[in-house]
Design a protein around this motif. Structure first.
Motif, PDB file in Angstrom:
ATOM      1  N   UNK A 113      -8.644 -10.524 -14.443  1.00 19.10           N
ATOM      2  CA  UNK A 113      -8.552 -11.278 -13.198  1.00 19.10           C
ATOM      3  C   UNK A 113      -9.968 -11.723 -12.855  1.00 19.10           C
ATOM      4  N   UNK A 114     -10.149 -12.885 -12.231  1.00 19.37           N
ATOM      5  CA  UNK A 114     -11.501 -13.296 -11.833  1.00 19.37           C
ATOM      6  C   UNK A 114     -12.220 -12.260 -10.981  1.00 19.37           C
ATOM      7  N   UNK A 115     -11.454 -11.507 -10.161  1.00 12.47           N
ATOM      8  CA  UNK A 115     -12.075 -10.484  -9.311  1.00 12.47           C
ATOM      9  C   UNK A 115     -12.815  -9.457 -10.167  1.00 12.47           C
ATOM     10  N   UNK A 181      -8.123  -2.916  -4.233  1.00  9.67           N
ATOM     11  CA  UNK A 181      -8.290  -4.352  -3.999  1.00  9.67           C
ATOM     12  C   UNK A 181      -7.022  -4.890  -3.334  1.00  9.67           C
ATOM     13  N   UNK A 182      -6.931  -4.565  -2.064  1.00 12.11           N
ATOM     14  CA  UNK A 182      -5.770  -4.937  -1.261  1.00 12.11           C
ATOM     15  C   UNK A 182      -6.225  -5.094   0.191  1.00 12.11           C
ATOM     16  N   UNK A 183      -5.459  -5.818   0.981  1.00 11.90           N
ATOM     17  CA  UNK A 183      -5.827  -6.014   2.391  1.00 11.90           C
ATOM     18  C   UNK A 183      -5.401  -4.833   3.251  1.00 11.90           C
ATOM     19  N   UNK A 184      -4.487  -4.017   2.740  1.00  9.38           N
ATOM     20  CA  UNK A 184      -4.073  -2.840   3.494  1.00  9.38           C
ATOM     21  C   UNK A 184      -3.609  -1.735   2.560  1.00  9.38           C
ATOM     22  N   UNK A 185      -3.750  -0.511   3.031  1.00 10.44           N
ATOM     23  CA  UNK A 185      -3.304   0.644   2.244  1.00 10.44           C
ATOM     24  C   UNK A 185      -3.093   1.808   3.211  1.00 10.44           C
TER      25      UNK A 185
END
Length: 618
Positions: A113-115, A181-185
Motif C-alpha cells: 500500500x502507498x502508506x 492505521x485506522x481512524x478509530x479503534x
C-alpha cells in the motif's frame, strides 16, 4: 599499398575475431565499468557525515522533479512531492506519539500500500530502523519476528487487527506501543493513528534527527522466508541497501522506465530491488497489493510498464494463463529476478516476446551475489576473475547425508571441479562482511564456516548448491535442505521437479525427501497439483520417470493436493510436508506408492504398517 590493404582488412575483421574468441566481451566490459562506478558511489556516500542514504537520494529526486509520478496504486497517482509531504506527516506523528529516537526499531505489519512507503520514509527521516514483518504470519511466528528486532512500537494495517489482537497480551506485557492505521479503534491497548497523521504538519523534518548515521548503521530488518523454520531478521545496513538498490542499474534500468512492483514490500526483491532501486533511478513505481496472473499484462498495458520483477514460480504462473492474441502487446523490455526454470524461461520468451531476462542470485543476509547480465538461458549469473578477486568464493563438496561439507586429511574443504555442483561459500572480509541476524547469535554462527580453504579463514555458508561451467556462467541447483540422499546417491529436487512437470496432467510439483523407519537417508516424495480438467495417470507417470530418472531419484511416494502451498515470496513449503511424510492416518489426501515393475498404486494403511514394521523394505 598491399601492406596498407592487409592492415585495413585486419582491422576490419578484428571485431569479428574478438567476438569469436570473447563472445561476451562487450557485456563483460559494460558490467565491469558499471561495477567500478557503483563502487565509487558507495565509497563517496560512506565518507559523508552523516552518510548519504536512500532517503537523501529520494529528497534529491523530490527537488529535481517534484511532480513526477512516484507511486501509481489502483486508481491513484502520487508524485515524489506527495510522498515527501505525506511522509513528513508520518514522521511528525510518530515522533510526537511514540517518542522515537535515532536507531529505534519499529515493526511494520502491513500489506502492499502507498502508506507502507510513507511510513518507511517517515521512519527514515527520524533515523529509525523499520522491521518489515510478513503480513501473512500469525501467533507464535508473529511474536517471534517482533522479538527478533527488539522493537517497542508496532504499526499495523487495519485489516490485520485480528492478528494483532491475538498476540496483544504478550505485546502489552513487553510494554509495546501498538498503532493501527485506522481512524478509530475500540480495543484497549491499540491506538488508531490515521487521523493524527492526517492532521499533522507536512513541513520538512530536521535532518539533525539522523545525524549519527554511518554506512554501517542498520537501515532495515528484512526477514528470511522461514521455509526451514522460524523467520530470522537479517540486518540490512545502509551499504547493503545501496548495493541491492544498484541491481536496477546493473540490469539496465533507465531514467524513463516504469517498474511494476507486486512482490511484497516486506521482502528484499520488492522493497530493495524494486522500491529503493526505483528511487535511486528516479522512476515511477506501479504498486499492486499482490500478484495476479490474470491481471498482470493488463496492468502492464494500462500503465505502460517497461520493467517487471519476478521470483520463484511467477513466470510459470504467467505461462500457464490462457493464451491471448495480445500476449505480445505491451512495452515490457526487461525482467529482473531469480528462480526461473530453464523450460519456463524459453517458453516465456517465445510467448511474450523479446524481453531481456536478467536473472540474479543473492541472499538478503549474504555477502556475495551474481548477475546474469548476458541473458544466457538457465544461468543465474556470470563470474569474472575480477569479481572473484574482490569477493572470493568457492563451490565445495557437501555430504547431504551427514549435513556438512566434505573435508580432506588436513581438515580443509574440497572444491568441486568445473561442471559439478557444490555448496557456495563466500569469504567474509572487510569488503564482503556478513552481518548476521538481529538478536540471534546462534543462527548467525550457523552461517559461518571456518577452515574452508586455509586454516583460520572464515566463510559465509549460503546453504545453496550451485555449479559453474567453463565459460564462467553459474547455475543454481538446489537448497541443501531440498537435496535428499537415497541409496547412497544425492538427488536434487529441482531435477525431479523439472521431469515431473513435463507431463501435461501435472500442473505443479513439489519434491522433497521423507524419512523411512529403518532406512538411512531420505526417500523421494512428490506433492502434485493436477491440471484442471485432467486426472492423475499413474502408469504414464511411472513410464515417464523410468525413462528420465535413475531408480533412486524417482519419487517413491506421490501425494495429490488441490494446491501447492507457497510462502509469501512464492517459494514452495517443504518442511511441513516432509514432517507429515506418507502416513495415511495423518494425510487425508490421495497418495500413491511406487511398486517397481508395476507403477504407482494407491497407498494404504496396511502398506504403511508394513513399511513401519520392516516387513516391507523400500
Amino acid at each position: 599499398m598491399y601492406v596498407i590493404f592487409t592492415l585495413l582488412a585486419g582491422l576490419a575483421i578484428l571485431p569479428f575475431l574478438v567476438y569469436v574468441r570473447f563472445p561476451y566481451f562487450l557485456h563483460d566490459l559494460r558490467y565491469i565499468l558499471n561495477g567500478i562506478a557503483l563502487g565509487k558511489r558507495v565509497g563517496k556516500y560512506s565518507s559523508r557525515k552523516p552518510c548519504y542514504t536512500i532517503l537523501d537520494r529520494f529528497l534529491e529526486r523530490v527537488n529535481l522533479h517534484p511532480h513526477k509520478s512516484f507511486i501509481i496504486f489502483e486508481n491513484d497517482t502520487y508524485s515524489y512531492q506527495d510522498a515527501d509531504r505525506r511522509s513528513n506527516k508520518v514522521a511528525r506523528t510518530l515522533s510526537q506519539h511514540c517518542k522515537l529516537q535515532e536507531g529505534d526499531a519499529v515493526a511494520l505489519f502491513l500489506g502492499n500500500d502507498p502508506v507502507y512507503v510513507w511510513i518507511w520514509l517517515g521512519l527514515a527521516k527520524l533515523g529509525c530502523v523499520p522491521a518489515l514483518i510478513n503480513h501473512n504470519i500469525r501467533a507464535k511466528s508473529l511474536l517471534h519476528c517482533f522479538s527478533c528486532c527488539g522493537a517497542k512500537v508496532l504499526i499495523a494495517a487495519a485489516e490485520l487487527k485480528d492478528a494483532v489482537v491475538e498476540v496483544l497480551p504478550a505485546l502489552r506485557e513487553q510494554k509495546v506501543s501498538v498503532f493501527l492505521l485506522s481512524k478509530e479503534c475500540d480495543t484497549e491497548g491499540i491506538e488508531a493513528i490515521t487521523e493524527k497523521i492526517e492532521k499533522a504538519s507536512d513541513e520538512p523534518i530536521p535532518p539533525a534527527l539522523k545525524s549519527n548515521l554511518t554506512i554501517k548503521s542498520p537501515a532495515v530488518y528484512i526477514y528470511t522466508s522461514g521455509t526451514t523454520g522460524l523467520p530470522k531478521a537479517a540486518v540490512v545496513n545502509h551499504e547493503r541497501m545501496w548495493l541491492a538498490s544498484f541491481m536496477q542499474t546493473l540490469a539496465g534500468v533507465r531514467a524513463d522506465d516504469i517498474i511494476y512492483v507486486y512482490l511484497p514490500l516486506y521482502h528484499t526483491a520488492g522493497f530493495l530491488m524494486g522500491l529503493t532501486g526505483a528511487i535511486d533511478q528516479g522512476i515511477t513505481v506501479v504498486l499492486r497489493r499482490k500478484f495476479s496472473a490474470s491481471q498482470f499484462w493488463n496492468d502492464c498495458r494500462k500503465h505502460n510498464v517497461t520493467v517487471i520483477q519476478y521470483i520463484g514460480e511467477i513466470m510459470r504462473y504467467l505461462c500457464n494463463t490462457p493464451k491471448k492474441d495480445n500476449d505480445r502487446t505491451h512495452k515490457v523490455r526487461l525482467a529482473i529476478g531469480n528462480g526461473i526454470r530453464v523450460d519456463t524461461w524459453s517458453e516465456f520468451l517465445q510467448r511474450f516476446g523479446n524481453i531481456h531476462i536478467c536473472e540474479c542470485y543473492g541472499a538478503t543476509e549474504g555477502n556475495t551475489g551474481f548477475v546474469n547480465y548476458v541473458g544466457k538461458v538457465g544461468a543465474t549469473g556470470r563470474v569474472l576473475s575480477l569479481q572473484k578477486r574482490f569477493q572470493p568464493f568457492a563451490l565445495i563438496k557437501y555430504d547431504t547425508e551427514r549435513g556438512e561439507p566434505v573435508r580432506d586429511s588436513r581438515g580443509l574443504c574440497v572444491e568441486v571441479p568445473t561442471g559439478e555442483a557444490g555448496l557456495l561459500v563466500a569469504k567474509i572480509t572487510k569488503r564482503a562482511p556478513f552481518i548476521g541476524y538481529a538478536n540471534n547469535n546462534q543462527q548467525t554462527e550457523k552461517k559461518r564456516l571456518r577452515d574452508v580453504l586455509e586454516k583460520g579463514d572464515l566463510y559465509f555458508n549460503s546453504g545453496d548448491l550451485l555449479r559453474m561451467d567453463e565459460e564462467g556462467f553459474i547455475y543454481f541447483q538446489d537448497r541443501i535442505g531440498d537435496t535428499f540422499r537415497w541409496k547412497g546417491e544425492n538427488v536434487a529436487t529441482t531435477e525431479v521437479t523439472d521431469v515431473l512437470v513435463i507431463l501435461d496432467f501435472i500442473e505443479e510439483a513439489n519434491v522433497y525427501g521423507v524419512k523411512v523407519p529403518g532406512h538411512e537417508g531420505r526417500i523421494g516424495m512428490a506433492s502434485l497439483k493436477i491440471t484442471e480438467g485432467m486426472e492423475f495417470n499413474s502408469t504414464a507417470t511411472y513410464d515417464h520417470l523410468k525413462a528420465y530418472l535413475p531408480s533412486y531419484a524417482r519419487p517413491r511416494f506421490i501425494r495429490i493436493q488441490s494446491s501447492i502451498v507457497v510462502t509469501g515470496t512464492y517459494k514452495q513449503m517443504k518442511v511441513k510436508l516432509a514432517e507429515e511424510g506418507f502416513d495415511p492416518s495423518v494425510i487425508d489426501e490421495v497418495m500413491y506408492i511406487l511398486e517397481e515393475g508395476k507403477g504407482y498404486i494407491p497407498m494404504t494403511k496396511d502398506i504403511y504398517t508394513a513399511i513401519s514394521e520392516g516387513s516391507m523394505r523400500l
